[in-house]
Enzyme design. Structure first.
Site, PDB file in Angstrom:
ATOM      1  N   ASP A  27       3.281  -9.565 -12.968  1.00  0.00           N
ATOM      2  CA  ASP A  27       3.889  -8.849 -11.867  1.00  0.00           C
ATOM      3  C   ASP A  27       2.879  -8.503 -10.756  1.00  0.00           C
ATOM      4  O   ASP A  27       3.263  -8.625  -9.628  1.00  0.00           O
ATOM      5  CB  ASP A  27       4.863  -7.889 -12.295  1.00  0.00           C
ATOM      6  CG  ASP A  27       5.986  -8.672 -12.999  1.00  0.00           C
ATOM      7  OD1 ASP A  27       5.964  -9.803 -13.412  1.00  0.00           O
ATOM      8  OD2 ASP A  27       6.809  -7.940 -13.502  1.00  0.00           O
ATOM      9  N   THR A  50      13.178  -2.465 -18.415  1.00  0.00           N
ATOM     10  CA  THR A  50      12.990  -3.645 -19.033  1.00  0.00           C
ATOM     11  C   THR A  50      14.416  -3.980 -19.895  1.00  0.00           C
ATOM     12  O   THR A  50      15.025  -2.863 -20.296  1.00  0.00           O
ATOM     13  CB  THR A  50      11.889  -3.897 -20.030  1.00  0.00           C
ATOM     14  OG1 THR A  50      12.156  -5.143 -20.792  1.00  0.00           O
ATOM     15  CG2 THR A  50      11.985  -2.737 -21.172  1.00  0.00           C
ATOM     16  N   GLU A  96      14.646  -5.226 -22.548  1.00  0.00           N
ATOM     17  CA  GLU A  96      14.463  -4.801 -24.162  1.00  0.00           C
ATOM     18  C   GLU A  96      14.903  -3.499 -24.445  1.00  0.00           C
ATOM     19  O   GLU A  96      15.230  -3.296 -25.537  1.00  0.00           O
ATOM     20  CB  GLU A  96      12.997  -5.122 -24.255  1.00  0.00           C
ATOM     21  CG  GLU A  96      12.212  -6.385 -24.301  1.00  0.00           C
ATOM     22  CD  GLU A  96      12.894  -7.345 -25.475  1.00  0.00           C
ATOM     23  OE1 GLU A  96      13.121  -6.789 -26.584  1.00  0.00           O
ATOM     24  OE2 GLU A  96      12.715  -8.491 -25.082  1.00  0.00           O
ATOM     25  N   TYR A 151       8.119  -1.285 -28.210  1.00  0.00           N
ATOM     26  CA  TYR A 151       7.862  -1.497 -26.811  1.00  0.00           C
ATOM     27  C   TYR A 151       9.232  -0.966 -26.250  1.00  0.00           C
ATOM     28  O   TYR A 151       9.287  -0.342 -25.020  1.00  0.00           O
ATOM     29  CB  TYR A 151       7.817  -2.997 -26.491  1.00  0.00           C
ATOM     30  CG  TYR A 151       8.158  -3.397 -25.147  1.00  0.00           C
ATOM     31  CD1 TYR A 151       7.030  -2.943 -24.117  1.00  0.00           C
ATOM     32  CD2 TYR A 151       9.006  -4.177 -24.815  1.00  0.00           C
ATOM     33  CE1 TYR A 151       7.277  -3.243 -22.683  1.00  0.00           C
ATOM     34  CE2 TYR A 151       9.076  -4.609 -23.423  1.00  0.00           C
ATOM     35  CZ  TYR A 151       8.365  -4.008 -22.252  1.00  0.00           C
ATOM     36  OH  TYR A 151       8.404  -4.406 -21.182  1.00  0.00           O
ATOM     37  N   LYS A 178       9.719   1.992 -23.483  1.00  0.00           N
ATOM     38  CA  LYS A 178      10.243   1.643 -22.412  1.00  0.00           C
ATOM     39  C   LYS A 178      11.525   2.602 -21.729  1.00  0.00           C
ATOM     40  O   LYS A 178      11.696   3.058 -20.500  1.00  0.00           O
ATOM     41  CB  LYS A 178      10.386   0.231 -21.926  1.00  0.00           C
ATOM     42  CG  LYS A 178       9.427  -0.592 -21.584  1.00  0.00           C
ATOM     43  CD  LYS A 178       8.820  -0.323 -20.190  1.00  0.00           C
ATOM     44  CE  LYS A 178       8.157  -1.445 -19.778  1.00  0.00           C
ATOM     45  NZ  LYS A 178       7.525  -1.219 -18.256  1.00  0.00           N
TER      46      LYS A 178
END
Length: 327
Positions: A12, A124, A126, A152, A156
């Site tokens: 990104d 995210t 996730e 993760y 986040k």
């Protein structure tokens, strides 16, 4: 306009650097480590980016970077971003992906730039975790419940909530982009999509005869990274800070990705070329991710341009050229 990008060495970060350069920005990129192996490649590809050494886990270095860059816009893209890796290194993931967001926000505040600098925080999909799926067929949106299923995702989620807290507590312009899976030619080969397209290209070139993967049934909402980075920029240009889901509104399995990728090299049945390896299976897996981008489409005017088959085609074509197997 001056912009600081953390995570400049990632997928990104590269797309964003190109976009901002086209728009005439002066760009600064945070790079970790004195001898970062990616530094030379970044300097060659993005000669217009001024690199500043720093580490999200080192608050002092982030304050220094912000003071040097004096950014009008700060895009916090840096993270320990591989879900599987986060299970093996949960403490590091928490320090960088979670607490690192706090360090960035505090750096902006301590540098006296809370009223000047607009911050984009990379949240995210996730964080949803594939559970508490309360909108069947419609996808997760900005109001859906969170239930992260990996270190993760948990890290986040902390970053997401501390960003919202700084927005509300200090009046800072902090927008959170809840981005679903976005892939492309810059994706690292450790991620399953690029692992597949790179292997397909090597199989076509006769450089390998199979690919080892984990579970094949999980479904993801996949889009093209270039489209999603454009959405990041649009969030920061919006008049007020907010949270936005960016997604394709479609979900596809890894098996579907394999179908399209192998079809690009004329193979209809990929099963003889794919071996499942327990080493690539995770302690907890997200069954399905499907996003609803209605808010971003309606408020920001954002729209993806590359569809799922187009994404796979683009990635395979890139890797065929990379290994010299095109044509």
């Amino acid at each position: 306009m001056r912009a600081l990008i953390t995570g400049i060495t990632g997928q990104d970060g590269g797309h964003l650097a190109e976009l901002l350069h086209e728009k005439g920005y002066e760009i600064f990129g945070l790079i970790r480590g004195q001898h970062n192996p990616r530094r030379q490649a970044v300097e060659a590809e993005f000669p217009y980016v001024t690199l500043i050494e720093g580490d999200l886990a080192d608050p002092t270095s982030i304050v220094r970077a912000v003071e040097i860059a004096q950014p009008d816009e700060l895009y916090n893209l840096a993270a320990i971003s591989h879900v599987g890796y986060s299970f093996k290194n949960p403490t590091l993931t928490a320090e960088v992906t979670g607490k690192g967001v706090l360090n960035v926000l505090e750096a902006v505040r301590l540098a006296g730039l809370a009223e000047k600098t607009k911050v984009y925080q990379a949240s995210t999909s996730e964080m949803f975790g594939g559970l508490d799926y309360n909108r069947p067929g419609r996808g997760y949106n900005e109001e859906s419940l969170f239930h992260p299923r990996s270190p993760y995702g948990v890290a986040k989620l902390y970053g997401h909530w501390i960003a919202k807290n700084y927005r509300e507590s200090y009046g800072m312009f902090v927008s959170c982009g809840i981005l679903f899976n976005h892939e492309g030619e810059r994706r690292g080969v450790e991620f399953v999509t690029r692992k597949i397209t790179h292997a397909v290209a090597r199989i076509k070139a006769g450089l390998q005869d199979h690919i080892e993967l984990g579970d094949l049934w999980p479904k993801r909402d996949w889009g093209y990274a270039g489209d999603y980075v454009r959405g990041m920029w649009q969030m920061v240009q919006h008049g007020t800070p907010d949270d936005f889901v960016l997604a394709s509104g479609e979900t596809h399995s890894i098996e579907e990705f394999l179908d399209l990728a192998f079809a690009e090299i004329g193979i209809d049945d990929w099963k003889p070329y794919v071996q499942q390896n327990p080493a690539f299976m995770r302690p907890a897996e997200v069954d399905i991710l499907l996003g609803d981008p209605a808010k971003a489409e309606g408020v920001l005017g954002w729209k993806r341009e590359v569809d799922f088959p187009g994404l796979v085609k683009l990635m395979v074509a890139h890797d065929l050229n990379l290994v010299g197997a095109a044509g």
